[in-house]
Design a protein around this motif. Structure first.
Motif, PDB file in Angstrom:
ATOM      1  N   HIS A 509      23.893 -51.907 -97.526  1.00 18.36           N
ATOM      2  CA  HIS A 509      23.854 -52.775 -96.350  1.00 18.36           C
ATOM      3  C   HIS A 509      24.776 -52.195 -95.284  1.00 18.36           C
ATOM      4  O   HIS A 509      25.979 -52.063 -95.494  1.00 18.36           O
ATOM      5  N   ILE A 510      24.192 -51.841 -94.146  1.00 18.78           N
ATOM      6  CA  ILE A 510      24.976 -51.296 -93.029  1.00 18.78           C
ATOM      7  C   ILE A 510      24.575 -52.082 -91.780  1.00 18.78           C
ATOM      8  O   ILE A 510      23.454 -51.919 -91.272  1.00 18.78           O
ATOM      9  N   PRO A 511      25.451 -52.937 -91.267  1.00 18.12           N
ATOM     10  CA  PRO A 511      25.036 -53.830 -90.169  1.00 18.12           C
ATOM     11  C   PRO A 511      24.821 -53.124 -88.836  1.00 18.12           C
ATOM     12  O   PRO A 511      24.012 -53.586 -88.025  1.00 18.12           O
ATOM     13  N   HIS A 512      25.544 -52.034 -88.602  1.00 22.09           N
ATOM     14  CA  HIS A 512      25.407 -51.350 -87.302  1.00 22.09           C
ATOM     15  C   HIS A 512      24.945 -49.926 -87.585  1.00 22.09           C
ATOM     16  O   HIS A 512      25.645 -49.151 -88.259  1.00 22.09           O
ATOM     17  N   TYR A 513      23.804 -49.580 -87.043  1.00 25.67           N
ATOM     18  CA  TYR A 513      23.128 -48.378 -87.547  1.00 25.67           C
ATOM     19  C   TYR A 513      22.272 -47.750 -86.465  1.00 25.67           C
ATOM     20  O   TYR A 513      21.613 -48.451 -85.678  1.00 25.67           O
ATOM     21  N   ARG A 514      22.324 -46.437 -86.421  1.00 22.53           N
ATOM     22  CA  ARG A 514      21.391 -45.710 -85.544  1.00 22.53           C
ATOM     23  C   ARG A 514      21.035 -44.398 -86.242  1.00 22.53           C
ATOM     24  O   ARG A 514      21.934 -43.641 -86.644  1.00 22.53           O
ATOM     25  N   ALA A 515      19.751 -44.162 -86.394  1.00 21.82           N
ATOM     26  CA  ALA A 515      19.286 -42.900 -86.997  1.00 21.82           C
ATOM     27  C   ALA A 515      18.166 -42.349 -86.144  1.00 21.82           C
ATOM     28  O   ALA A 515      17.164 -43.043 -85.897  1.00 21.82           O
ATOM     29  N   GLU A 516      18.344 -41.119 -85.678  1.00 22.30           N
ATOM     30  CA  GLU A 516      17.334 -40.504 -84.817  1.00 22.30           C
ATOM     31  C   GLU A 516      16.973 -39.127 -85.373  1.00 22.30           C
ATOM     32  O   GLU A 516      17.852 -38.386 -85.842  1.00 22.30           O
ATOM     33  N   THR A 517      15.689 -38.819 -85.311  1.00 19.57           N
ATOM     34  CA  THR A 517      15.213 -37.564 -85.902  1.00 19.57           C
ATOM     35  C   THR A 517      14.267 -36.860 -84.938  1.00 19.57           C
ATOM     36  O   THR A 517      13.647 -37.490 -84.076  1.00 19.57           O
ATOM     37  N   THR A 570      20.066 -59.317 -98.546  1.00 19.30           N
ATOM     38  CA  THR A 570      20.661 -58.624 -97.399  1.00 19.30           C
ATOM     39  C   THR A 570      19.581 -57.819 -96.669  1.00 19.30           C
ATOM     40  O   THR A 570      18.714 -57.219 -97.303  1.00 19.30           O
ATOM     41  N   PRO A 571      19.649 -57.799 -95.344  1.00 21.02           N
ATOM     42  CA  PRO A 571      18.621 -57.061 -94.607  1.00 21.02           C
ATOM     43  C   PRO A 571      18.829 -55.557 -94.696  1.00 21.02           C
ATOM     44  O   PRO A 571      19.963 -55.068 -94.741  1.00 21.02           O
ATOM     45  N   THR A 572      17.727 -54.842 -94.739  1.00 19.87           N
ATOM     46  CA  THR A 572      17.794 -53.379 -94.651  1.00 19.87           C
ATOM     47  C   THR A 572      18.019 -53.006 -93.185  1.00 19.87           C
ATOM     48  O   THR A 572      18.042 -53.879 -92.308  1.00 19.87           O
ATOM     49  N   VAL A 573      18.118 -51.719 -92.916  1.00 20.59           N
ATOM     50  CA  VAL A 573      18.354 -51.293 -91.526  1.00 20.59           C
ATOM     51  C   VAL A 573      17.136 -51.525 -90.634  1.00 20.59           C
ATOM     52  O   VAL A 573      17.239 -51.440 -89.412  1.00 20.59           O
ATOM     53  N   THR A 574      15.985 -51.828 -91.210  1.00 25.87           N
ATOM     54  CA  THR A 574      14.835 -52.190 -90.366  1.00 25.87           C
ATOM     55  C   THR A 574      14.695 -53.715 -90.261  1.00 25.87           C
ATOM     56  O   THR A 574      13.683 -54.207 -89.759  1.00 25.87           O
ATOM     57  N   GLY A 575      15.685 -54.432 -90.756  1.00 22.50           N
ATOM     58  CA  GLY A 575      15.658 -55.886 -90.666  1.00 22.50           C
ATOM     59  C   GLY A 575      14.818 -56.555 -91.740  1.00 22.50           C
ATOM     60  O   GLY A 575      14.579 -57.760 -91.696  1.00 22.50           O
ATOM     61  N   GLN A 576      14.403 -55.804 -92.718  1.00 24.80           N
ATOM     62  CA  GLN A 576      13.557 -56.352 -93.787  1.00 24.80           C
ATOM     63  C   GLN A 576      14.430 -56.962 -94.885  1.00 24.80           C
ATOM     64  O   GLN A 576      15.406 -56.333 -95.329  1.00 24.80           O
ATOM     65  N   VAL A 577      14.106 -58.173 -95.282  1.00 24.48           N
ATOM     66  CA  VAL A 577      14.777 -58.785 -96.441  1.00 24.48           C
ATOM     67  C   VAL A 577      13.757 -58.762 -97.572  1.00 24.48           C
ATOM     68  O   VAL A 577      12.692 -59.371 -97.476  1.00 24.48           O
ATOM     69  N   LEU A 578      14.093 -58.026 -98.628  1.00 24.21           N
ATOM     70  CA  LEU A 578      13.075 -57.758 -99.640  1.00 24.21           C
ATOM     71  C   LEU A 578      12.771 -58.971-100.516  1.00 24.21           C
ATOM     72  O   LEU A 578      11.674 -59.117-101.023  1.00 24.21           O
ATOM     73  N   GLY A 579      13.735 -59.816-100.738  1.00 26.06           N
ATOM     74  CA  GLY A 579      13.460 -61.047-101.486  1.00 26.06           C
ATOM     75  C   GLY A 579      13.467 -60.876-102.991  1.00 26.06           C
ATOM     76  O   GLY A 579      13.910 -61.756-103.713  1.00 26.06           O
ATOM     77  N   ASP A 580      12.984 -59.750-103.469  1.00 25.83           N
ATOM     78  CA  ASP A 580      13.035 -59.491-104.914  1.00 25.83           C
ATOM     79  C   ASP A 580      12.892 -57.986-105.155  1.00 25.83           C
ATOM     80  O   ASP A 580      12.666 -57.219-104.220  1.00 25.83           O
ATOM     81  N   GLY A 581      13.066 -57.612-106.402  1.00 28.91           N
ATOM     82  CA  GLY A 581      12.837 -56.212-106.765  1.00 28.91           C
ATOM     83  C   GLY A 581      13.857 -55.251-106.190  1.00 28.91           C
ATOM     84  O   GLY A 581      13.527 -54.123-105.847  1.00 28.91           O
ATOM     85  N   VAL A 582      15.110 -55.684-106.077  1.00 31.56           N
ATOM     86  CA  VAL A 582      16.158 -54.811-105.536  1.00 31.56           C
ATOM     87  C   VAL A 582      17.159 -54.534-106.655  1.00 31.56           C
ATOM     88  O   VAL A 582      18.175 -55.212-106.791  1.00 31.56           O
ATOM     89  N   GLY A 583      16.868 -53.535-107.450  1.00 38.05           N
ATOM     90  CA  GLY A 583      17.677 -53.300-108.648  1.00 38.05           C
ATOM     91  C   GLY A 583      18.746 -52.241-108.492  1.00 38.05           C
ATOM     92  O   GLY A 583      19.217 -51.678-109.491  1.00 38.05           O
TER      93      GLY A 583
END
Ligand code: FES
Ligand code: FES
Length: 942
Positions: A509-517, A570-583
């Motif tokens: 979990h990283i609340p402030h994030y920027r990744a450019e490629t 917790t939200p991923t860096v794309t704002g997705q909350v997976l809800g389950d299956g996070v092992g």
């Protein structure tokens, strides 16, 4: 499908200078007419039809062609047929006729899941058999010595060693089909395994119709060059046996192909200018014996070498020429994900770390070079070849030949390793074009050099990143940028540029994030898909920086990761909350006991070491989205009940060794409620099976598995409907009969009396599954993947600080696969991925134009692979079939950073450029020592 010659008929290579040779093969006398210097491997395969002996290099480097002569293992590609005259040769096909031991070894390979793609398997089986004929109970070192000359790119060797040590042992996989409804979770032996261990599997080079012509391609010798053809007609006239020469002007349709239609830009044949060394400009087709000996240097083409762009820096320079005029700055595509306020968060950082990391091209080095044939059937074309993507091939070939897609039939053979590169077309356009024009079958088998020179590679990368954390160890920010060298054509460059920004955070979990490629064109071989689509390169940077941060915080490196690990809320860096299956947390925690023990062992060793060896431990985490990034990637599976009471499963997911041809039937079998021994399997032939999409992005178990579960359930409903029974009813199938029991009535139905549907079945279930994703916005916010797999690996290494050599002593790998549909196959993927990750970390770097062979380009041998402990975590995803997620690519992502972190732990030096060759490690150690000296001097001078 007809083959050129049947076993034992001989004579296929008869021509001037041929001699008659007599020897025994698998206990039978044979006589062949061939040149004395002809390779035994070729004689076995083409004169005698014994295609179980595979050819991976024709140079004595891979060992795939190992046979026994007089009981001794030899590389048959290095043996002239004259040397075998009067001798006794045993091949993989000799199991029944010659050696019960050979049979036992093949069975042990099956039981242990020691064959994946199967391209190395005949060579491995022969090497192990030879050992066991000398020593009935070998130890592990003897086994490793025996197979030390046979390369495997899939398995990581551990299961091969285990099989060799257990030839007469107990089953570890199930050899018989589980009962109805009990297939998922079983260590079922792979359903295509018998063909692989016996040499019966048909790969791209193993079959062709009678009278097939051969093709060879004229390729650019320069990174960039203008070219002009001379008198091609005169060249053809001067060479009897040449049937035709083809160039861009012979293409009836469009002269380009590519895996992502909106970016597709690669010509079948370059026109006027070649953009990379190895690019095709023409193709010569003719009788095999003529083409085989043709000196391609006599082909009438003149080259004018032009200045080439050999690096991203050169390509991005203001005065650089453009490889593609519509791509300013040679930038193919950019990717971006951003959330929070990374600038402010970094400004306020309490602790931070930053660095720059580089990696080079990596070669896929599958053991089977690209191969296949095409033939024209009326106004349609059939292409039988090794491929990971039959329907994508079909679309491109149709466009090239100006045909409707339905007029192109792609018949995938077994794939002797792909790892992403066989997603792109290679020889298919050449053979299809030639067969179309000549109306004769045409085949092509790439040489090892041609394969390495012209097919896609892992993207070289340069990554800069800065990460920050609070005093309590919680990550606050990450600023990441990366350039990927995508070579001359787009291939999978857009996918790498899009996938990396999503994954560069790692599973944290990283609340402030920027990744450019950026993916940037150069005049080098195209970079494409290779196990992980840029994520393994990314993890090398990100996981080393997190290690740095943990060290600065004086936190345990494993506990730092556990503290920051994503969870279901917790939200991923794309704002997705997976809800389950996070092992991921469970994966790290599973490593803890070994982490503590190994850390203590390393400290003790280092405290007592008087020599140059230092031990260290390292850990890394990973996550990986299954399927395409925010793009539709459906799979369709069809399953039908035949009038004879058997089930036909049409699943077009190409098994490249990973096991989809076993896992998907397991899923379908349970959904349908019929045991697997009643199933017949229909391949990914585009003429027979619906589209299961490409075998890539770790999508087949998840996406095609879901489609298989839905199709199985659909067929179950259709079967029950035959008796107008409710869904709660049970049914049983026999030979041409069906009994439906709804608890009240017992109906006996004669299947042969029922009408057949449009698919030719009594009842059909067909279903399509497309993962529920959402497009990403300009900041990369959205739902890129419906499910992610997670993993954590720890490496224990020993470093010789005087030589710079690194030995990996042990890898412990915990992976959350949601549900292990077949634990043996999952372990096989983990072990194979680790072997590739180890190669990337320590030895593999491809330099275009240099070392285009398996002698100079080193991949791990059995001696490089340490013991591997796989720990399977099953945190199910609600969208996976029975909770399952992918594992194919996940398995290698964490390996290299775990090893690099262990090197740092052992030596105190950080490796910024992989592979960590002895020279690079030694230089880093010397540089660190010089820095330390300078610091001391500075302190004294102050
Ligand atoms: S094909 Fe003979 S060693 Fe590779
Ligand atoms: S199984 Fe060994 S190379 Fe594929």
């Amino acid at each position: 499908m007809a083959v050129t010659l049947s076993p034992g008929t001989g004579g296929g290579l008869a021509h001037d200078g041929a001699t008659e040779f007599r020897f025994q093969v698998n206990g039978y006398p044979v006589s062949v007419s061939a040149r004395a210097t002809q390779r035994l491997s070729k004689v076995l395969r083409e004169n005698l039809g014994l295609t179980g002996t595979k050819v991976g290099c024709d140079a004595g480097d891979c060992g795939a062609c190992t046979v026994l002569i007089g009981g001794e293992p030899v590389c048959s590609c290095l043996v002239a047929v004259a040397q075998a005259d009067g001798g006794e040769v045993t091949t993989i096909e000799g199991a029944a006729s010659r050696s019960p031991l050979l049979d036992a070894v093949q069975n042990a390979f099956l039981r242990h899941g020691a064959a994946q793609c199967g391209a190395c398997t005949p060579g491995m089986v022969m090497a192990v058999t030879a050992l066991l004929e000398r020593t009935s109970s070998p130890n592990e070192n003897e086994v490793m010595d025996a197979i030390g000359g046979v390369l495997c790119r899939c398995t990581g060797y551990r299961k091969i060693v285990a099989a060799a040590l257990d030839v007469n042992g107990d089953n570890v996989t199930e050899l018989s089909a589980p009962a109805a409804g009990e297939a998922i979770g079983k260590r079922l032996v792979r359903l295509d395994g018998k063909r692989k261990v016996s040499g019966a599997e048909i790969f791209g080079a193993d079959e062709m119709p009678a009278g097939t012509l051969e093709a060879r391609v004229i390729r650019s010798p320069f990174d960039r060059a203008r070219f002009h053809f001379g008198d091609i007609d005169a060249f053809v006239r001067a060479h009897s046996g040449i049937a035709g020469v083809f160039t861009a002007k012979d293409i009836p349709g469009e002269n380009w192909f590519g895996v992502i239609p909106q970016y597709a830009d690669q010509p079948v044949f370059a026109e006027e200018q070649a953009r990379f060394r190895g690019e095709a400009v023409a193709c010569v087709v003719g009788e095999p014996e003529v083409i085989e000996t043709l000196d391609l240097k006599t082909f009438p083409v003149t080259w004018e070498q032009l200045p080439a762009l050999a690096s991203v820096d050169a390509a991005a320079a203001e005065d650089a020429h453009l490889l593609h005029s519509h791509r300013p700055g040679n930038v193919l595509v950019r990717g971006r994900v951003a959330c929070g306020d990374v600038v402010a968060a970094l400004a306020e950082a309490e602790w931070e770390a930053e660095g720059e990391f580089e990696s080079g091209f990596v070669e896929h080095a599958y053991i089977e070079p690209e191969a296949g044939f095409a033939r024209r059937v009326g106004d349609t074309i059939e292409v039988q070849a090794c491929t990971q993507a039959p329907y994508m091939d079909r679309a491109d070939l149709a466009r090239i030949l100006a045909l409707a897609p339905e007029a192109v039939r792609v018949i995938p053979t077994a794939v002797g390793g792909g790892f992403g590169s066989k997603l792109d077309l290679s020889m298919q356009p050449f053979v299809a074009l030639a067969a179309w024009h000549l109306r004769r079958p045409v085949r092509m088998v790439y040489s090892r050099t041609e394969s390495m020179m012209s097919t896609t590679k892992r993207h070289p990368s340069r990554i800069r990143a800065r990460v920050a954390a609070k005093r309590d160890g919680r990550l606050t920010a990450m600023d990441f940028s990366a350039d990927f060298n995508t070579g001359a054509y787009s291939s999978w460059g857009p996918t790498v540029a899009a996938r990396v920004p999503v994954h560069a955070s790692g599973p944290y979990h990283i609340p402030h994030y920027r990744a450019e490629t950026r993916a940037v064109h150069t005049n080098l071989v195209p970079a494409g898909a290779f196990r992980g689509f840029g994520v393994p390169q990314t993890a090398i940077a990100q996981e080393q920086l997190f290690d740095e941060l943990a060290n600065r915080l004086e936190m345990d490196r494993l506990e730092f990761r556990i503290l920051n690990a994503l969870d279901a809320t917790t939200p991923t860096v794309t704002g997705q909350v997976l809800g389950d299956g996070v092992g991921i947390r469970a994966c790290f925690e599973a490593l803890r006991p070994r982490w503590i023990a190994a850390g203590n062992e390393a400290k003790k060793f280092n405290a007592q070491s008087k020599g140059p060896l230092r031990r260290g431990i390292g850990v890394a985490g990973m996550w990986y989205g299954c399927g395409n990034t925010s793009l539709s990637n459906p799979s369709t599976v069809r399953v039908g009940l035949k009038a004879d009471g058997r089930i036909s499963l049409h699943q077009g997911a190409v098994d490249i060794g990973q096991g989809s041809a076993t896992v998907i039937p397991q899923i379908c079998s349970d959904a349908l409620g019929v045991a697997l021994d009643r199933f017949d399997f229909i391949s990914g032939d585009t003429g027979l099976s619906p589209d299961c999409g490409k075998t890539s992005a770790s999508r087949q178990t998840f996406v095609s598995g879901n489609a298989a579960a839905m199709a199985g359930a659909e067929l179950r409903r259709a079967i029950l409907k035959l008796g107008n029974a409710c869904e709660c009813a049970k049914f049983m199938l026999g030979d041409a009969w069906l009994i439906i029991d709804d608890g009240k009535n017992n109906q006996h139905i004669s299947l042969r009396e029922l009408p057949l549907d449009a698919h030719g079945y009594v009842a059909t279930g067909e279903a399509t599954y497309d993962p529920p994703t959402k497009p990403l916005d300009a900041n990369g916010q959205g739902i890129p993947y419906a499910a992610y797999g997670f993993g954590a690996q720890m490496a224990e290494v020993s470093v010789d600080i005087e030589l710079g050599t690194v030995k990996v002593l042990r890898i412990t790998a915990a992976h959350d696969v949601g549900r292990a549909i077949n634990p043996t196959l999952v372990e096989g993927q983990i072990e194979g991925g680790i072997a590739q990750g180890l190669g990337m970390a320590l030895m593999e770097e491809f330099f275009p134009g240099r070392g285009e062979n398996l002698h100079d380009y080193l991949i791990p041998t059995v001696g490089d692979i340490p013991p591997i402990e796989s720990i399977l975590i099953e945190d199910p995803s609600s969208v996976g079939p029975s909770g399952a997620k992918g594992i194919g690519e996940h398995s290698m992502v964490a390996t290299a950073p775990a090893i690099l972190n262990a090197i740092h732990d052992a030596t105190g030096v950080r490796i910024h450029k992989v592979p960590a060759t002895p020279a690079r490690v030694r230089i880093a150690i010397l540089a660190a020592a010089a820095d330390a000296d300078r610091n001391i001097e500075r302190r004294y001078s102050e």
